[in-house]
Design an enzyme around this catalytic site. Structure first.
Site, PDB file in Angstrom:
ATOM      1  N   TYR A  70     -61.274  -7.235  10.072  1.00  0.00           N
ATOM      2  CA  TYR A  70     -61.449  -6.480  11.420  1.00  0.00           C
ATOM      3  C   TYR A  70     -62.342  -5.270  11.013  1.00  0.00           C
ATOM      4  CZ  TYR A  70     -60.507  -2.695  14.987  1.00  0.00           C
ATOM      5  OH  TYR A  70     -60.543  -1.805  15.756  1.00  0.00           O
ATOM      6  N   ASP A  98     -66.740 -14.393  27.681  1.00  0.00           N
ATOM      7  CA  ASP A  98     -65.981 -14.127  26.654  1.00  0.00           C
ATOM      8  C   ASP A  98     -67.230 -13.929  25.803  1.00  0.00           C
ATOM      9  OD1 ASP A  98     -65.363 -15.108  23.921  1.00  0.00           O
ATOM     10  OD2 ASP A  98     -63.844 -16.524  24.829  1.00  0.00           O
ATOM     11  N   GLN A 141     -54.969  -1.447  25.930  1.00  0.00           N
ATOM     12  CA  GLN A 141     -54.667  -0.445  26.276  1.00  0.00           C
ATOM     13  C   GLN A 141     -55.714   0.456  26.730  1.00  0.00           C
ATOM     14  OE1 GLN A 141     -52.454   2.892  23.420  1.00  0.00           O
ATOM     15  NE2 GLN A 141     -54.465   2.666  22.773  1.00  0.00           N
ATOM     16  N   ASP A 142     -56.774   0.698  25.998  1.00  0.00           N
ATOM     17  CA  ASP A 142     -57.963   1.611  26.536  1.00  0.00           C
ATOM     18  C   ASP A 142     -58.592   1.009  27.683  1.00  0.00           C
ATOM     19  OD1 ASP A 142     -57.176   2.429  23.920  1.00  0.00           O
ATOM     20  OD2 ASP A 142     -59.322   2.277  23.263  1.00  0.00           O
ATOM     21  N   THR A 197     -58.029  -5.351  29.748  1.00  0.00           N
ATOM     22  CA  THR A 197     -56.624  -6.018  29.895  1.00  0.00           C
ATOM     23  C   THR A 197     -55.797  -5.248  28.639  1.00  0.00           C
ATOM     24  OG1 THR A 197     -56.913  -7.823  28.752  1.00  0.00           O
ATOM     25  CG2 THR A 197     -56.777  -7.839  30.964  1.00  0.00           C
ATOM     26  N   LYS A 221     -66.227  -4.814  12.668  1.00  0.00           N
ATOM     27  CA  LYS A 221     -66.627  -3.646  13.363  1.00  0.00           C
ATOM     28  C   LYS A 221     -67.513  -2.892  13.008  1.00  0.00           C
ATOM     29  CE  LYS A 221     -63.832  -2.986  17.009  1.00  0.00           C
ATOM     30  NZ  LYS A 221     -64.208  -2.641  18.389  1.00  0.00           N
ATOM     31  N   THR A 245     -64.633   2.073  14.918  1.00  0.00           N
ATOM     32  CA  THR A 245     -63.231   2.575  14.482  1.00  0.00           C
ATOM     33  C   THR A 245     -63.247   3.211  13.189  1.00  0.00           C
ATOM     34  OG1 THR A 245     -61.288   1.606  13.736  1.00  0.00           O
ATOM     35  CG2 THR A 245     -63.228   0.277  13.755  1.00  0.00           C
TER      36      THR A 245
HETATM   37  N1  GDD Z   1     -48.601  -2.983  13.298  1.00  0.00           N
HETATM   38  C1  GDD Z   1     -47.776  -2.677  12.085  1.00  0.00           C
HETATM   39  N2  GDD Z   1     -46.758  -3.188  12.350  1.00  0.00           N
HETATM   40  N3  GDD Z   1     -48.163  -1.835  11.284  1.00  0.00           N
HETATM   41  C2  GDD Z   1     -47.151  -1.277  10.130  1.00  0.00           C
HETATM   42  C3  GDD Z   1     -45.994  -1.778  10.417  1.00  0.00           C
HETATM   43  C4  GDD Z   1     -45.625  -2.783  11.331  1.00  0.00           C
HETATM   44  O1  GDD Z   1     -44.522  -3.258  11.428  1.00  0.00           O
HETATM   45  N4  GDD Z   1     -45.259  -1.206   9.336  1.00  0.00           N
HETATM   46  C5  GDD Z   1     -46.113  -0.523   8.739  1.00  0.00           C
HETATM   47  N5  GDD Z   1     -47.210  -0.394   9.454  1.00  0.00           N
HETATM   48  C6  GDD Z   1     -48.389   0.361   8.813  1.00  0.00           C
HETATM   49  C7  GDD Z   1     -50.010  -0.382   8.884  1.00  0.00           C
HETATM   50  O2  GDD Z   1     -49.930  -1.211   7.712  1.00  0.00           O
HETATM   51  C8  GDD Z   1     -50.683   0.687   8.907  1.00  0.00           C
HETATM   52  O3  GDD Z   1     -50.942   1.429   7.769  1.00  0.00           O
HETATM   53  C9  GDD Z   1     -50.334   1.575  10.024  1.00  0.00           C
HETATM   54  O4  GDD Z   1     -48.997   1.041  10.022  1.00  0.00           O
HETATM   55  C10 GDD Z   1     -50.864   1.519  11.307  1.00  0.00           C
HETATM   56  O5  GDD Z   1     -50.778   0.172  11.783  1.00  0.00           O
HETATM   57  P1  GDD Z   1     -51.399  -0.283  13.047  1.00  0.00           P
HETATM   58  O6  GDD Z   1     -50.533   0.268  14.352  1.00  0.00           O
HETATM   59  O7  GDD Z   1     -51.370  -1.839  13.271  1.00  0.00           O
HETATM   60  O8  GDD Z   1     -52.685   0.364  13.290  1.00  0.00           O
HETATM   61  P2  GDD Z   1     -54.147   0.247  12.429  1.00  0.00           P
HETATM   62  O9  GDD Z   1     -54.143   1.647  11.767  1.00  0.00           O
HETATM   63  O10 GDD Z   1     -54.029  -0.858  11.519  1.00  0.00           O
HETATM   64  O11 GDD Z   1     -55.223   0.222  13.243  1.00  0.00           O
HETATM   65  C11 GDD Z   1     -55.421   0.698  14.601  1.00  0.00           C
HETATM   66  O12 GDD Z   1     -56.129   1.643  14.708  1.00  0.00           O
HETATM   67  C12 GDD Z   1     -57.267   1.523  14.318  1.00  0.00           C
HETATM   68  C13 GDD Z   1     -58.414   2.852  14.413  1.00  0.00           C
HETATM   69  O13 GDD Z   1     -58.125   3.464  13.104  1.00  0.00           O
HETATM   70  C14 GDD Z   1     -55.885  -0.550  15.531  1.00  0.00           C
HETATM   71  O14 GDD Z   1     -55.665   0.085  17.078  1.00  0.00           O
HETATM   72  C15 GDD Z   1     -57.366  -0.795  15.620  1.00  0.00           C
HETATM   73  O15 GDD Z   1     -57.770  -1.555  16.372  1.00  0.00           O
HETATM   74  C16 GDD Z   1     -58.097   0.518  15.458  1.00  0.00           C
HETATM   75  O16 GDD Z   1     -59.531   0.498  15.302  1.00  0.00           O
END
Ligand code: GDD
Length: 345
Positions: free
Chosen positions: A171, A74, A30-31, A28, A175, A143
């Site tokens: 997380y 689950d 994105q991927d 359910t 992982k 990841t």
């Molecule tokens: N979510 C979120 N919301 N992130 C923010 C925000 C906000 O309002 N403002 C700044 N950020 C910054 C986070 O601190 C992070 O440095 C960056 O934006 C990306 O955040 P996310 O989009 O939440 O992704 P992520 O990098 O933490 O993790 C995603 O990518 C990983 C692969 O590298 C997720 O999809 C993980 O599940 C995945 O493994």
């Protein structure tokens, strides 16, 4: 191929062999959506593990993909996984299910470890205990959050399959356990287990809690006069962003390869959150984007990954994996999608 299902844009190979039974967790998300679309178009029989009694996402899944057989289960419940494996009798499993929001994992670390870490072990055991170590190929969603981006471990030309790990969140730690237990089952039992070390991958199916979708959605709404401000955490972290449809195609290629292995999927470019914000606003003709963005301290994480940059050379050479959407194309695709979505409400 099923009637009425078009070939997915990102698939550049067709699976011409007998349709497979494929069990997907996280279907359910994105991927999971991209994968279900691609597998159905290839003619495979898709089983989706869905959690909970009244999970509203189940109805959405059944509406979008009526061809998917829902199996209740689950990742934290080993007997439910054994049952799911017996029902689906899978040739391939894609373990995409996880507590996937890094910020949330700081607030719920124990649940994160149970689902994203130990859940992998539970699932591998379900395959082993049902006698399917030779039959079933297993994809583990590892990841780039496992790398960490600290001073002593900068990416240089890009993290690859041999780079050091130093996860910076519950997380990432969970992982990393999932990654190593998956490798352990490959080495111990000769199972076909491949781990995709995927860098950030985004798109129109992305949840609103992730930064790229939060930005594209807010930019669309601000340009339409429906919202005043975009609240964000830190703008300086850098990420290696690609399009999810391309990356899901890479997962599939990993399980079609002759040998199980680990592969990095990445764009090979890194951009700051600020770059994403600026370019998204520019697409709707707003140059003074700072007037619309405010900091929300609640979005700042106890520890941050400063920079992620991946080197996808191995996947490109070995799997002939290629990306069709670049950074600019990704932002445009997301903003255009959210403009259409918000205009039609
Ligand atoms: N979510 C979120 N919301 N992130 C923010 C925000 C906000 O309002 N403002 C700044 N950020 C910054 C986070 O601190 C992070 O440095 C960056 O934006 C990306 O955040 P996310 O989009 O939440 O992704 P992520 O990098 O933490 O993790 C995603 O990518 C990983 C692969 O590298 C997720 O999809 C993980 O599940 C995945 O493994």
């Amino acid at each position: 191929m099923l009637e009425g299902v078009e070939a997915p844009e990102t698939s550049n190979e067709w699976n011409l062999v007998t349709p497979k039974n494929v069990l997907v967790t996280g279907i359910t998300g994105q991927d999971g959506g991209h994968l279900a679309e691609q597998l159905i178009a290839r003619g495979d029989r898709v089983f989706g593990l869905v959690r909970g009694q009244h999970n509203p996402r189940r109805q959405l899944l059944e509406l979008e993909f009526p061809g998917v057989t829902v199996v209740e289960g689950d990742l934290t419940d080993p007997s439910s996984l054994i049952r799911a494996v017996e029902i689906a009798d899978p040739d391939e499993i894609y373990n995409l299910g996880a507590v996937s929001h890094v910020g949330y994992s700081f607030k719920n670390p124990a649940l994160t470890e149970e689902v994203s870490g130990k859940g992998v072990l539970n699932f591998l055991e379900a395959v082993r205990l049902t006698g399917r170590t030779e039959k079933t190929r297993f994809y583990q969603a590892s990841t780039s959050e496992m790398f960490g981006g600290l001073d002593y471990n900068r990416p240089g030309d890009g993290y690859d399959e041999d780079s050091l790990f130093h996860p910076r969140s519950p997380y990432g730690v969970a992982k990393l356990y999932g990654h190593w237990i998956a490798r352990n089952y490959r080495e111990s039992y000769g199972m076909f287990v491949s781990c995709g070390i995927l860098f950030n991958h985004e798109g129109e199916r992305r949840g609103y809690e992730f930064v790229t979708r939060k930005i594209s959605h807010a930019v669309a709404r601000i340009s339409l006069g429906l919202q005043d401000k975009l609240l964000l955490g830190d703008l300086w972290p850098k990420r290696d962003w690609g399009y999810a449809g391309d990356y899901v195609d890479g997962m599939w290629k990993m399980l079609q390869h002759d040998e199980p292995d680990d592969f990095v999927l990445a764009s090979g470019e890194t951009h700051s959150v600020e770059d994403f914000v600026r370019q998204a606003f520019a697409l709707v003709g707003i140059e003074n984007w700072r007037d619309f963005v405010e900091q929300d301290p609640a979005m700042i994480r106890p520890a941050e990954v400063d920079i992620l940059l991946g080197n996808p050379a191995k996947a490109e050479e070995t799997l002939k994996w290629e990306r069709k959407v670049n950074f600019e194309g990704l932002i445009k695709r997301m903003v255009d999608h959210d403009l259409a979505l918000e205009s039609s409400r």
